[in-house]
Design an enzyme around this catalytic site. Structure first.
Site, PDB file in Angstrom:
ATOM      1  N   GLU A  16       0.812  -1.214   0.000  1.00 51.64           N
ATOM      2  CA  GLU A  16       0.000   0.000   0.000  1.00 51.64           C
ATOM      3  C   GLU A  16       0.847   1.266   0.000  1.00 51.64           C
ATOM      4  O   GLU A  16       0.536   2.245  -0.707  1.00 51.64           O
ATOM      5  CB  GLU A  16      -0.939   0.009   1.217  1.00 51.64           C
ATOM      6  CG  GLU A  16      -2.021  -1.054   1.193  1.00 51.64           C
ATOM      7  CD  GLU A  16      -1.603  -2.378   1.811  1.00 51.64           C
ATOM      8  OE1 GLU A  16      -2.491  -3.208   2.084  1.00 51.64           O
ATOM      9  OE2 GLU A  16      -0.384  -2.583   2.015  1.00 51.64           O
ATOM     10  N   LYS A  18       4.005   1.624  -1.019  1.00 53.74           N
ATOM     11  CA  LYS A  18       4.704   1.721  -2.309  1.00 53.74           C
ATOM     12  C   LYS A  18       3.815   2.406  -3.347  1.00 53.74           C
ATOM     13  O   LYS A  18       4.238   3.368  -4.020  1.00 53.74           O
ATOM     14  CB  LYS A  18       5.077   0.323  -2.799  1.00 53.74           C
ATOM     15  CG  LYS A  18       5.416   0.241  -4.284  1.00 53.74           C
ATOM     16  CD  LYS A  18       5.357  -1.190  -4.791  1.00 53.74           C
ATOM     17  CE  LYS A  18       5.356  -1.265  -6.299  1.00 53.74           C
ATOM     18  NZ  LYS A  18       6.593  -0.800  -6.920  1.00 53.74           N
ATOM     19  N   ASN A 119      19.782  -7.560   0.443  1.00 54.52           N
ATOM     20  CA  ASN A 119      19.361  -6.995  -0.839  1.00 54.52           C
ATOM     21  C   ASN A 119      18.619  -5.674  -0.641  1.00 54.52           C
ATOM     22  O   ASN A 119      18.019  -5.152  -1.568  1.00 54.52           O
ATOM     23  CB  ASN A 119      18.478  -7.992  -1.603  1.00 54.52           C
ATOM     24  CG  ASN A 119      18.143  -7.506  -3.002  1.00 54.52           C
ATOM     25  OD1 ASN A 119      18.938  -6.825  -3.642  1.00 54.52           O
ATOM     26  ND2 ASN A 119      16.958  -7.825  -3.483  1.00 54.52           N
ATOM     27  N   ARG A 511      10.791   0.152  -4.665  1.00 56.01           N
ATOM     28  CA  ARG A 511      11.084  -1.072  -5.409  1.00 56.01           C
ATOM     29  C   ARG A 511      10.962  -2.279  -4.473  1.00 56.01           C
ATOM     30  O   ARG A 511      11.651  -2.349  -3.448  1.00 56.01           O
ATOM     31  CB  ARG A 511      12.487  -0.994  -6.010  1.00 56.01           C
ATOM     32  CG  ARG A 511      12.996  -2.284  -6.640  1.00 56.01           C
ATOM     33  CD  ARG A 511      12.286  -2.609  -7.916  1.00 56.01           C
ATOM     34  NE  ARG A 511      12.930  -3.737  -8.586  1.00 56.01           N
ATOM     35  CZ  ARG A 511      12.280  -4.690  -9.232  1.00 56.01           C
ATOM     36  NH1 ARG A 511      10.969  -4.646  -9.293  1.00 56.01           N
ATOM     37  NH2 ARG A 511      12.923  -5.662  -9.820  1.00 56.01           N
ATOM     38  N   HIS A 638      26.774  -8.874 -15.222  1.00 51.82           N
ATOM     39  CA  HIS A 638      26.456  -7.537 -14.708  1.00 51.82           C
ATOM     40  C   HIS A 638      26.390  -7.582 -13.193  1.00 51.82           C
ATOM     41  O   HIS A 638      25.892  -8.545 -12.605  1.00 51.82           O
ATOM     42  CB  HIS A 638      25.112  -7.053 -15.265  1.00 51.82           C
ATOM     43  CG  HIS A 638      24.629  -5.780 -14.619  1.00 51.82           C
ATOM     44  ND1 HIS A 638      25.248  -4.571 -14.837  1.00 51.82           N
ATOM     45  CD2 HIS A 638      23.614  -5.531 -13.755  1.00 51.82           C
ATOM     46  CE1 HIS A 638      24.630  -3.631 -14.139  1.00 51.82           C
ATOM     47  NE2 HIS A 638      23.638  -4.191 -13.472  1.00 51.82           N
ATOM     48  N   HIS A 691      18.166   4.636 -11.732  1.00 58.10           N
ATOM     49  CA  HIS A 691      17.220   4.620 -10.627  1.00 58.10           C
ATOM     50  C   HIS A 691      16.688   6.014 -10.315  1.00 58.10           C
ATOM     51  O   HIS A 691      16.014   6.209  -9.302  1.00 58.10           O
ATOM     52  CB  HIS A 691      17.860   3.996  -9.386  1.00 58.10           C
ATOM     53  CG  HIS A 691      18.128   2.531  -9.560  1.00 58.10           C
ATOM     54  ND1 HIS A 691      19.306   2.054 -10.103  1.00 58.10           N
ATOM     55  CD2 HIS A 691      17.359   1.443  -9.313  1.00 58.10           C
ATOM     56  CE1 HIS A 691      19.254   0.730 -10.160  1.00 58.10           C
ATOM     57  NE2 HIS A 691      18.087   0.341  -9.685  1.00 58.10           N
TER      58      HIS A 691
END
Length: 751
Positions: A16, A18, A119, A511, A638, A691
């Site tokens: 919610e 986000k 992460n 994200r 990458h 970003h």
């Protein structure tokens, strides 16, 4: 008061917060409307913890973007370029987080890095010569009062002064040594403000204490905390550590005049040993992190109770090992999964119950939940795949070595591809626009056929292949319109994985990712990407990269099993991805990118613990994936948003032909490390930050390329953005990439 929590997820059980923030970015929601959504989420979090019986409930662990950024703003560690913008304070905050481009000004975002070994990404505070520390505790105090109005007393959370100083990027003449006294003063002011509000406890997060600490580091901790704690007034201080143990400073730490110390018994290899050897002081509370805050499996109560039995019972507070922001909200939302599977999982809400269960068993000798937990761990979960296990056990050193050597392959590929100087490419994905997401959802719901779903994706692929050709890219990508996530997409096609519906975890800002769960042995049961890559390549004579996620990243961005080693799980994945690589090659795909964005994440935070625990199997796992391809096949990889400078030799040893790095937010600092280590792999440092919504100008990119050419040999340099583009809008992506290609072509013309 015997249970505690370090932090709780903040994005909302169904994201919610986000969605509200993203609407605010699009000016579809006002600041007051956004704050209403935020307040609802905060209150739900507190009430959930209160109902579960948690005694020490955190506040100020909520954030619109990042708690490190929140702390920086609370202390006025905000560069002038953001303060000078003629926009609201909240918009200035978001400008620091993601950049800003309007009539009010054009500024880049702060650097972004991985939060220790997770992460999650934090914003790197900048301390310039104009920075003057000034305290603004309005957020912390208002959230404390907000909880208090619900009848819930909380312990506010702030990043501690030592960790904050270690995370800060000093851009001028200031150093830690020149500002440490100012930090003591400003944190002392925090104590004064909290005491005035009659706030009982303050949690100071100090995860940087779990790194290898030098004598200078230990001296700094004491130089900060000794005078600071002398001014703590009536406030009780919890010095909270996590992500490891504090072996270098334990004996000094327990002498500090704090009221509680939080220690990690999950990732802290030596935590229990430190207490057994040195004891724990009688004048402090021990906040014992025994419930894993980073994985989703049920806690083994017997093992946890064995740890607790050796600790001072009268001083013990049972807690999570770290903030629960690294796990999803609740198992109860996963109605599509069988109960026989779900009962093995504990997300954030279930971990609250685990903390309470352990507390009741430990202090009240309750046996019912203990017996139930034991039965769960005695249960057989799945049938082993003996074929997969035999393949892993049968691997030999030759399976990890590619021939011929790098130099010979480089010469061969130069003749095969005949790419221009400074070849241009992108990292892989193009914008996942609303129609792309709707197509996927319609197919998932059964509203459209597989053929209709595929036709839509083919149309999108052709559109973007044609566009890449038209503007002059040298190596193309198909855009990944069929992919929901770079890990989940592949996991869905592999045996051994389980998938959730609402198990979202915050990665950075707005994200979120939904890590799949490794349930059993992993094997490739179908092709993963061949058809999409072959179709894209049929549309052009230019090379189109086959796009795969590497085994280490797939494992690190999943919730891994705890019954086998990480290395064994990773090698199972590597064998599955190897099959896909060879199928891509067999079907005419000549350039294959195998992303290892998360290579760094499971690396122990202490270099003294690196030994053979991680790199000695993580690097070979990547090599296993591509060891059997022909020298005429070019292998790319990458990596992004981690500290790579200290593992450059290991990255070179991955034996890829080309590697692209995130470099734009870190001011290309990795290039010096590449130079110093004689890095042989061809390199594509990101020339602009994807970003951020801002569009880099032609001059800006040209300047970056010129800077790259002073650090990377011309024949080794590729030009690309710093990451995939799935989260960006079409207009900004096309404008940015057009500038990238034009800038490259302009510089080529001068060489």
């Amino acid at each position: 008061m015997t249970t505690s929590l370090i932090g709780y997820p903040r994005i909302g059980a169904k994201r919610e917060l986000k969605f509200a923030i993203e609407k605010f970015f699009k000016k579809e929601l006002s600041e007051s409307e956004l704050e209403t959504v935020a307040k609802t989420q905060r209150q739900l979090n507190w009430q959930t913890q209160f109902a579960a019986g948690i005694d020490f409930i955190p506040s100020n662990d909520f954030s619109f973007y990042d708690t490190t950024l929140d702390t920086a703003f609370a202390l006025n560690i905000v560069p002038e370029r953001y303060q000078a913008l003629a926009i609201s304070p909240l918009e200035k905050y978001f400008a620091a987080a993601r950049g800003h481009q309007s009539e009010a000004g054009d500024v880049k975002a702060l650097a972004m890095k991985k939060w220790f070994n997770t992460n999650y990404h934090y914003m790197v505070p900048e301390f310039d010569d104009g920075t003057v520390l000034k305290l603004d505790l309005s957020k912390l105090l208002s959230e404390y009062q907000e909880a208090l109005a619900l009848g819930i007393t909380t312990k506010p959370v702030l990043i501690g002064p030592y960790t904050l100083l270690k995370l800060i990027k000093f851009t001028g003449q200031s150093t830690i040594a020149t500002v440490q006294d100012d930090f003591v003063s400003i944190y002392a002011e925090v104590f004064e403000k909290l005491a005035a509000e009659k706030i009982d406890w303050l949690q100071l997060d100090e995860p940087a204490l779990v790194f290898d600490l030098s004598a200078e580091d230990i001296g700094l901790v004491k130089a900060i905390y000794t005078p600071l704690l002398a001014q703590k007034k009536s406030v009780k201080v919890l010095l909270q550590t996590y992500f490891g143990d504090v072996r270098d400073i334990y004996t000094d730490l327990v002498r500090l005049d704090v009221d509680g110390i939080g220690l990690d018994f999950v990732e802290g290899r030596k935590t229990a040993e430190l207490i057994e050897t040195h004891g724990f002081p009688t004048d402090k509370k021990l906040f014992a992190g025994v419930v894993n805050g980073k994985n989703i499996w049920r806690n083994n109560y017997q093992k946890t109770l064995a740890i607790l039995a050796k600790l001072p019972k009268d001083k013990l507070i049972i807690s999570s090992s770290c903030s629960l922001q690294h796990v999803p909200y609740t198992v109860s939302a996963e109605t599509d999964l069988d109960e026989k599977i779900l009962r093995h999982f504990a997300f954030a809400q279930e971990k609250l119950q685990e903390i309470k269960d352990i507390n009741v068993i430990f202090y009240q000798l309750e046996t019912g939940s203990l017996a139930e937990n034991k039965a769960l761990f005695d249960e057989k979960r799945f049938e082993a795949d003996l074929t997969v296990q035999e393949k892993v056990s049968g691997l030999s050193s030759s399976d990890y070595s590619r021939t011929p050597d790098f130099s010979a392959r480089e010469a061969i590929q130069k003749e095969v591809f005949k790419l221009p100087t400074l070849p241009t490419t992108t990292i892989g994905s193009f914008p996942q626009t609303a129609d792309v997401r709707k197509n996927r959802l319609n197919f998932k719901r059964g509203d459209i056929t597989k053929a209709a779903y595929d036709d839509f994706n083919k149309t999108k692929t052709k559109e973007w292949i044609d566009w890449q050709e038209a503007i002059g890219f040298d190596v193309l990508v198909h855009g990944e319109f069929e992919r929901n996530d770079m890990v989940e997409y592949f996991g869905e096609k592999l045996a051994g994985y389980i998938f959730t519906k609402y198990a979202w975890v915050q990665s950075y800002g707005t994200r979120c990712v939904k890590p799949p769960i490794v349930w059993g042995d992993i094997a490739r049961v179908q092709q993963l990407s061949v058809a999409d890559s072959v179709y894209a390549q049929s549309l052009t004579d230019k090379p189109v990269k086959g796009m795969l996620t590497g085994p280490v990243t797939i494992l690190n961005w999943s919730f891994p099993r705890e019954d086998i080693s990480l290395s064994e799980s990773t090698l199972q994945i590597a064998l599955a991805i190897q099959e896909e690589v060879l199928d891509l090659e067999k079907n005419g795909i000549k350039i294959i990118q195998i992303d290892e964005a998360a290579l760094r994440e499971k690396l122990p935070l202490r270099q003294t613990d690196w030994d053979s625990q991680y790199l000695d199997w993580a690097i070979p796992a990547f090599r296993l994936v591509h060891a059997k391809v022909a020298p005429t096949t070019q292998i790319h990889t990458h990596m992004c948003y981690s500290e790579f400078t200290d593992i450059i030799p290991a990255i070179d040893a991955m034996d890829a032909d080309v590697i692209s790095f995130e470099a734009s937010r870190s001011d290309l600092s990795i290039l010096d490390a590449l130079q110093e280590n004689g890095f042989r792999t061809q390199t594509g440092p990101g020339v602009y930050d994807i970003h951020s919504p801002r569009i880099p100008s032609l001059d800006e990119i040209e300047n970056v390329i010129h800077k790259l050419l002073t650090k990377v040999p011309l024949e080794k340099l590729w030009i690309n953005p710093d990451c995939g583009l799935k989260t960006r809008g079409v207009t900004e992506v096309k404008a940015s990439l057009e500038n990238l290609v034009k800038a490259t072509q302009a510089i080529r013309a001068t060489l």
